[in-house]
Design an enzyme around this catalytic site. Structure first.
Site, PDB file in Angstrom:
ATOM      1  CD  GLU A 165      10.507   3.997   2.053  1.00  0.00           C
ATOM      2  OE1 GLU A 165       9.705   3.281   2.711  1.00  0.00           O
ATOM      3  OE2 GLU A 165      10.408   5.231   1.974  1.00  0.00           O
ATOM      4  CB  CYS A 186      16.963  15.956  -2.067  1.00  0.00           C
ATOM      5  SG  CYS A 186      15.488  16.975  -1.962  1.00  0.00           S
ATOM      6  N   PRO A 190      10.121   8.878 -11.179  1.00  0.00           N
ATOM      7  CG  PRO A 190       9.924  10.940 -12.271  1.00  0.00           C
ATOM      8  CD  PRO A 190       9.817   9.451 -12.505  1.00  0.00           C
ATOM      9  CB  CYS A 246      17.762  19.428  -1.203  1.00  0.00           C
ATOM     10  SG  CYS A 246      16.542  18.655  -0.122  1.00  0.00           S
ATOM     11  CG  LEU A 267       6.048  13.225 -10.772  1.00  0.00           C
ATOM     12  CD1 LEU A 267       4.800  13.078 -11.639  1.00  0.00           C
ATOM     13  CD2 LEU A 267       7.224  13.687 -11.617  1.00  0.00           C
ATOM     14  CB  THR A 319      -4.210   3.975  -8.111  1.00  0.00           C
ATOM     15  OG1 THR A 319      -4.759   3.059  -7.160  1.00  0.00           O
ATOM     16  CG2 THR A 319      -5.333   4.563  -8.946  1.00  0.00           C
ATOM     17  CG  ASP A 373      -7.535  -0.521  -2.833  1.00  0.00           C
ATOM     18  OD1 ASP A 373      -8.253  -0.595  -1.813  1.00  0.00           O
ATOM     19  OD2 ASP A 373      -6.388  -0.053  -2.821  1.00  0.00           O
ATOM     20  N   GLY A 418       1.902   3.834  -5.068  1.00  0.00           N
ATOM     21  CA  GLY A 418       1.515   4.427  -6.344  1.00  0.00           C
ATOM     22  C   GLY A 418       0.991   3.432  -7.360  1.00  0.00           C
ATOM     23  N   GLY A 457       0.814  -1.211   0.000  1.00  0.00           N
ATOM     24  CA  GLY A 457       0.000   0.000   0.000  1.00  0.00           C
ATOM     25  C   GLY A 457       0.850   1.265   0.000  1.00  0.00           C
TER      26      GLY A 457
END
Length: 342
Positions: free
Chosen positions: A245, A286, A313, A283, A315, A45, A68, A43, A40
């Protein structure tokens, strides 16, 4: 004398990495069922809607189904969808529908049964029958959807699936339905007194136990046909979506292993929400995020060298509305080029 075994591999060419896009899926015209799933919040969808958009350019008719309960495809396209295939605004051959497979006999409101003790007993007996095979009511919902979809003759169907556990139940639904129907057939005589009243209440007309059994048996050939197609890599594939991750990588590996047990083809992974630092705008956060993600990306490329790994990426804005989905969908076919490094 033969050369040492180690020397045999010194001149072996490196394995060429597979193209990091979904072009292979778009180009495989034989595909009829494409599942998009993963943990979950990664991304799924956005990716499934984008895939459906690209498919609509090369196929006659495309249907995207959300299984879902959150029903995010309505949010993605900024258009309300229902359990009936509805044309997506701006497209002539792209349709969308949303179903909630978790709704079943157990979800029928108790108020319907309160006035009739016979009906109340019937509901309890049906629930008991369903509980003999966990997931049978959900699986029957999938079965009905598959029966309807097969009759509509879409060129390809994309499933925007719920998180992993629900997805595995979806893929296993043919087996669950066969077992469950077998159990229901065994006890049909026990529940015969209640079947006619239950069918009338549910708007199915006057039906006795034998008629119900006959209708259930009619479903089995469709279920078996879909089951065979799911296990055919020419007709079905699964696209895993994840982020770089640890937990997402772990979940992806578990999902791929389960897909292998189910004999479901999978050879595409989308790694979403990647951070690419901009040299002109330093950053620290980042840079730190990019370093962590790079570590897991390296692990994925080693672990899944026989997969097409698309890298998308993170966004600065939401991907919402047909126009934004259309723009994002191009990233599935063209590898993203981050800002040039220092």
């Amino acid at each position: 004398m033969a050369a040492p075994a180690d020397d045999e591999f010194e001149d072996a060419p490196d394995v060429e990495p597979l193209e990091p896009t979904l072009s292979n899926v778009i180009d495989q015209r034989s595909l009829r069922w494409i599942f998009v799933g993963g943990k979950g919040g990664v991304g799924k969808t956005t990716c499934s809607c984008s895939l459906a958009v690209q498919l609509s350019r090369v196929r006659e008719s495309v249907l995207i189904i959300s299984t879902d309960p959150a029903h995010n495809i309505s949010d993605a396209f900024d258009q309300k969808f229902s359990k009936v295939p509805t044309k997506v605004r701006g497209y002539d051959n792209l349709f969308a529908m949303e179903i909630d497979p978790s709704l079943g006999v157990a979800e029928l409101p108790d108020e319907i049964f309160e006035e009739d003790n016979m009906l109340s007993m019937g509901k309890k007996m049906m629930q008991e029958a369903m509980s003999a095979f966990p997931g049978i009511d959900e699986a029957m919902s999938y079965a009905e959807v598959m029966r309807l979809v097969k009759g509509m003759n879409f060129s390809v169907v994309v499933f925007d699936t719920a998180p992993t556990g629900h997805t595995l139940r979806l893929l296993n639904f043919p087996t669950i339905v066969e077992r469950g129907l077998g159990r229901l057939m065994q006890i049909k005589n026990q529940i015969s007194p209640f079947i006619s009243q239950m069918c009338n209440m549910l708007g199915l007309g006057d039906m006795n136990a034998d008629q119900l059994a006959s209708k259930l048996e009619e479903t089995l050939p469709v279920i078996r046909s879909v089951s065979e197609q799911f296990k055919d890599p020419e007709q079905t594939t699964f696209i895993c979506v994840c982020i770089a991750e640890f937990l997402s990588l772990y979940e992806t590996e578990r999902l791929i292993q389960e897909l292998a047990k189910c004999s479901i083809d999978t050879h595409n992974i989308i790694v979403n929400q990647l951070v690419f630092p901009e040299p002109e705008k330093p950053c620290r956060m980042c840079e730190a995020r990019h370093k962590i993600q790079s570590k897991y990306l390296d692990q994925m490329e080693d672990l899944y060298e026989d997969f097409h790994i698309a890298k998308l990426p993170l966004l600065p804005h939401e991907v919402r509305g047909a126009e934004n989905v259309n723009t994002f969908s191009k990233l599935l076919l063209e590898p993203y080029k981050p800002p040039s490094g220092k």
